[in-house]
Scaffold this active site. Sequence first.
Site, PDB file in Angstrom:
ATOM      1  CE  LYS A   1      -1.913   2.893   2.885  1.00 48.93           C
ATOM      2  NZ  LYS A   1      -1.932   4.113   2.070  1.00 48.93           N
TER       3      LYS A   1
ATOM      4  CD  GLU B   1      13.314   1.059   9.170  1.00 49.16           C
ATOM      5  OE1 GLU B   1      13.865   2.145   9.434  1.00 49.16           O
ATOM      6  OE2 GLU B   1      13.865  -0.028   9.309  1.00 49.16           O
TER       7      GLU B   1
ATOM      8  CB  CYS C   1      12.628   8.792   8.822  1.00 41.28           C
ATOM      9  SG  CYS C   1      13.649   7.860   7.697  1.00 41.28           S
TER      10      CYS C   1
ATOM     11  CD  GLU D   1       9.643  12.692  12.286  1.00 40.52           C
ATOM     12  OE1 GLU D   1       8.551  12.153  12.481  1.00 40.52           O
ATOM     13  OE2 GLU D   1      10.608  12.133  11.744  1.00 40.52           O
TER      14      GLU D   1
HETATM   15  P1  NAP Z   1       1.705   8.050   8.295  1.00 44.40           P
HETATM   16  O1  NAP Z   1       0.378   8.642   8.494  1.00 44.40           O
HETATM   17  O2  NAP Z   1       2.306   7.243   9.358  1.00 44.40           O
HETATM   18  O3  NAP Z   1       1.634   7.239   6.904  1.00 44.40           O
HETATM   19  C1  NAP Z   1       2.485   6.229   6.507  1.00 44.40           C
HETATM   20  C2  NAP Z   1       1.683   5.140   5.807  1.00 44.40           C
HETATM   21  O4  NAP Z   1       0.782   4.541   6.734  1.00 44.40           O
HETATM   22  C3  NAP Z   1       0.831   5.644   4.668  1.00 44.40           C
HETATM   23  O5  NAP Z   1       0.764   4.684   3.651  1.00 44.40           O
HETATM   24  C4  NAP Z   1      -0.516   5.806   5.344  1.00 44.40           C
HETATM   25  O6  NAP Z   1      -1.604   5.835   4.485  1.00 44.40           O
HETATM   26  C5  NAP Z   1      -0.545   4.608   6.233  1.00 44.40           C
HETATM   27  N1  NAP Z   1      -1.495   4.709   7.334  1.00 44.40           N
HETATM   28  C6  NAP Z   1      -2.042   5.826   7.893  1.00 44.40           C
HETATM   29  N2  NAP Z   1      -2.894   5.501   8.883  1.00 44.40           N
HETATM   30  C7  NAP Z   1      -2.917   4.157   8.947  1.00 44.40           C
HETATM   31  C8  NAP Z   1      -3.608   3.215   9.768  1.00 44.40           C
HETATM   32  N3  NAP Z   1      -4.452   3.594  10.717  1.00 44.40           N
HETATM   33  N4  NAP Z   1      -3.366   1.895   9.572  1.00 44.40           N
HETATM   34  C9  NAP Z   1      -2.515   1.484   8.628  1.00 44.40           C
HETATM   35  N5  NAP Z   1      -1.847   2.326   7.810  1.00 44.40           N
HETATM   36  C10 NAP Z   1      -2.039   3.639   7.973  1.00 44.40           C
HETATM   37  O7  NAP Z   1       2.738   9.137   7.954  1.00 44.40           O
HETATM   38  P2  NAP Z   1       2.422  10.549   7.310  1.00 44.40           P
HETATM   39  O8  NAP Z   1       1.697  11.395   8.310  1.00 44.40           O
HETATM   40  O9  NAP Z   1       1.874  10.379   5.953  1.00 44.40           O
HETATM   41  O10 NAP Z   1       3.919  11.013   7.140  1.00 44.40           O
HETATM   42  C11 NAP Z   1       4.536  11.858   8.017  1.00 44.40           C
HETATM   43  C12 NAP Z   1       5.216  11.171   9.180  1.00 44.40           C
HETATM   44  O11 NAP Z   1       5.697   9.846   8.856  1.00 44.40           O
HETATM   45  C13 NAP Z   1       6.430  11.931   9.529  1.00 44.40           C
HETATM   46  O12 NAP Z   1       6.098  12.938  10.441  1.00 44.40           O
HETATM   47  C14 NAP Z   1       7.384  10.895  10.055  1.00 44.40           C
HETATM   48  O13 NAP Z   1       7.247  10.792  11.447  1.00 44.40           O
HETATM   49  C15 NAP Z   1       6.957   9.601   9.486  1.00 44.40           C
HETATM   50  N6  NAP Z   1       7.873   9.036   8.468  1.00 44.40           N
HETATM   51  C16 NAP Z   1       8.891   8.227   8.849  1.00 44.40           C
HETATM   52  C17 NAP Z   1       9.721   7.664   7.905  1.00 44.40           C
HETATM   53  C18 NAP Z   1      10.830   6.727   8.240  1.00 44.40           C
HETATM   54  O14 NAP Z   1      11.548   6.287   7.339  1.00 44.40           O
HETATM   55  N7  NAP Z   1      11.032   6.354   9.467  1.00 44.40           N
HETATM   56  C19 NAP Z   1       9.512   7.939   6.566  1.00 44.40           C
HETATM   57  C20 NAP Z   1       8.466   8.777   6.224  1.00 44.40           C
HETATM   58  C21 NAP Z   1       7.645   9.292   7.176  1.00 44.40           C
HETATM   59  P3  NAP Z   1      -2.092   7.253   3.888  1.00 44.40           P
HETATM   60  O15 NAP Z   1      -1.164   7.489   2.762  1.00 44.40           O
HETATM   61  O16 NAP Z   1      -3.460   7.070   3.441  1.00 44.40           O
HETATM   62  O17 NAP Z   1      -1.962   8.244   4.986  1.00 44.40           O
END
Ligand code: NAP
Length: 501
Positions: free
Chosen positions: A198, A273, A307, A404
């Site tokens: 996904k 991650e 990240c 963050e």
């Molecule tokens: P996120 O909400 O955690 O999204 C990451 C993925 O998880 C997306 O595919 C998202 O789908 C999905 N997702 C969201 N809610 C979910 C749920 N309840 N159950 C299962 N999957 C779910 O991250 P974001 O807000 O888009 O990105 C920003 C944050 O991600 C950053 O602030 C950072 O902390 C973190 N991040 C970390 C890394 C790393 O390498 N460690 C990399 C990128 C981002 P949708 O696309 O529909 O939201």
Amino acid sequence: MTTASLPDVHPLLKEFLARKVHKLLIDGKPVDAASGKTFETVNPATGEALGAVAAGDAADVDAAVAAARKALEGPWGKMTPAEREKVLHKVADLLEARAEAFAQLDTLDNGKPIREAKSGDLPLSVALFRYYGGWPTKITGDTTPVSVPYYPGAKFLQYTVREPIGVVGAIIPWNFPLLMAAERLAPILACGNTVVLKPAEQTPLSALWLGELLLEAGVPAGVVNVVPGLGPTAGAAIAKHMGIDKVTFTGSTEVGREIVKASAGNMKRVTMELGGKSPNIIFADADMEAAARGIFAGIFYNQGQTCSAGSRVFIERPAYDKLVAAVADRAGKIKQGNGLDPKIAMGPLVSKEQRDRVLSLVEKGKSEGAKLLAGGAAQPGAGWFIQPTVFGDVKDDMTIAREEIFGPVVCLFPFDSVDEVIDRANSTDYGLVAAVWTKDIKKAHLAANRLKAGVVWINCYQFVDAAAPWGGVKQSGYGREKGPYAIENYTSVKSVWVDLN
Ligand code: NAP
Ligand code: MG
């Protein structure tokens, strides 16, 4: 901001983007979502729609899991390791040949500068398929000299076999759309698993296009299923699915926690991650020019949406004033604009939501008394641009020092001693990466030893490779991607005993 005329996109990409709806990829075929719903993906540099995408949800995840389960038993499961290697090398070759088109697609969908997509995301994605393309014939087990205390003198042949885990669910974020997909798919496939992937709702296109390329390279239908959709529907359905044996997740710590909870239903394995608030420590004896470049790579690469962002920069006091002035001056000179322009060094943030979230944290920084040295505002006009922002004299307890930000916002702090800076660097819930800049090798290695992080860079920043492990400690997650470690993630060990008595 530049408005220079932009290069035309690659003909293959033009054809791809002309599709009316970008469908789900299930069992090797493009299909509409069972609900018939679609969502729009947008170019963040212009705010304009790039295309309509089928919005997968629980019913589509069910279909994808069924296809993935069937494919485990089909031609994929029957392929020899050498045949799997050949397929993965073909993927690498095809992707390399289409690197320009894929780079443009990620720039359009995510906003990142094309020069970063071409020098980072694409070559690394190709390298991942090449690196893991070499693994299938090298995934071996052990023989163990066993002694059974309750059966003295007994002889056994005891050996281990590494088997595929089965159906893997991969939930990935929007910051490196193709690269995150490649980083998961390459080892998942090398180990003989099948997968339901996904992509993030903001950047679903390159994963869908990669799915088609995999089929063309000879990955059998159903082995890789791509189900774009929203997190709480498609993502959550993967996390709790009883037919999925393992979930690999990259994203926020908050969502990671939800996924761990949901995984308990069938005890699926998980690797996480997550986020970071990483320290970048500059000692006064460092090469200051290199350190300044490292600060930039740490915080402004990918608009700070990494990240591993070096968002807390600790500078030893004798070097502080000069380095701070240099960083603030250079930040103001970064060329921002539409990432398709090869001269652009910084694009927009991925979405309006993300831009507004970052701006609200910048406002918190100002109101809590940090010294704004550069940027601090959105760019006027179309697209979700934010100025590269530098805060000086930040206090450890300010919101911008703890949360963050995931944007081009850096906090600079002076420090006076090694013990002090290590303590401050470690006093965060996160532990993804850290960096140390000094010419004193003892100081560098001692610091690397004491920093609580999954990756430590000495006199460099943002270096990654297909062969080197990647992952964090504390609330930055667990498990390691890349290198031989990912082979452990995606295989299960079977222990076999043969009675020789
Ligand atoms: P996120 O909400 O955690 O999204 C990451 C993925 O998880 C997306 O595919 C998202 O789908 C999905 N997702 C969201 N809610 C979910 C749920 N309840 N159950 C299962 N999957 C779910 O991250 P974001 O807000 O888009 O990105 C920003 C944050 O991600 C950053 O602030 C950072 O902390 C973190 N991040 C970390 C890394 C790393 O390498 N460690 C990399 C990128 C981002 P949708 O696309 O529909 O939201
Ligand atoms: Mg988009």
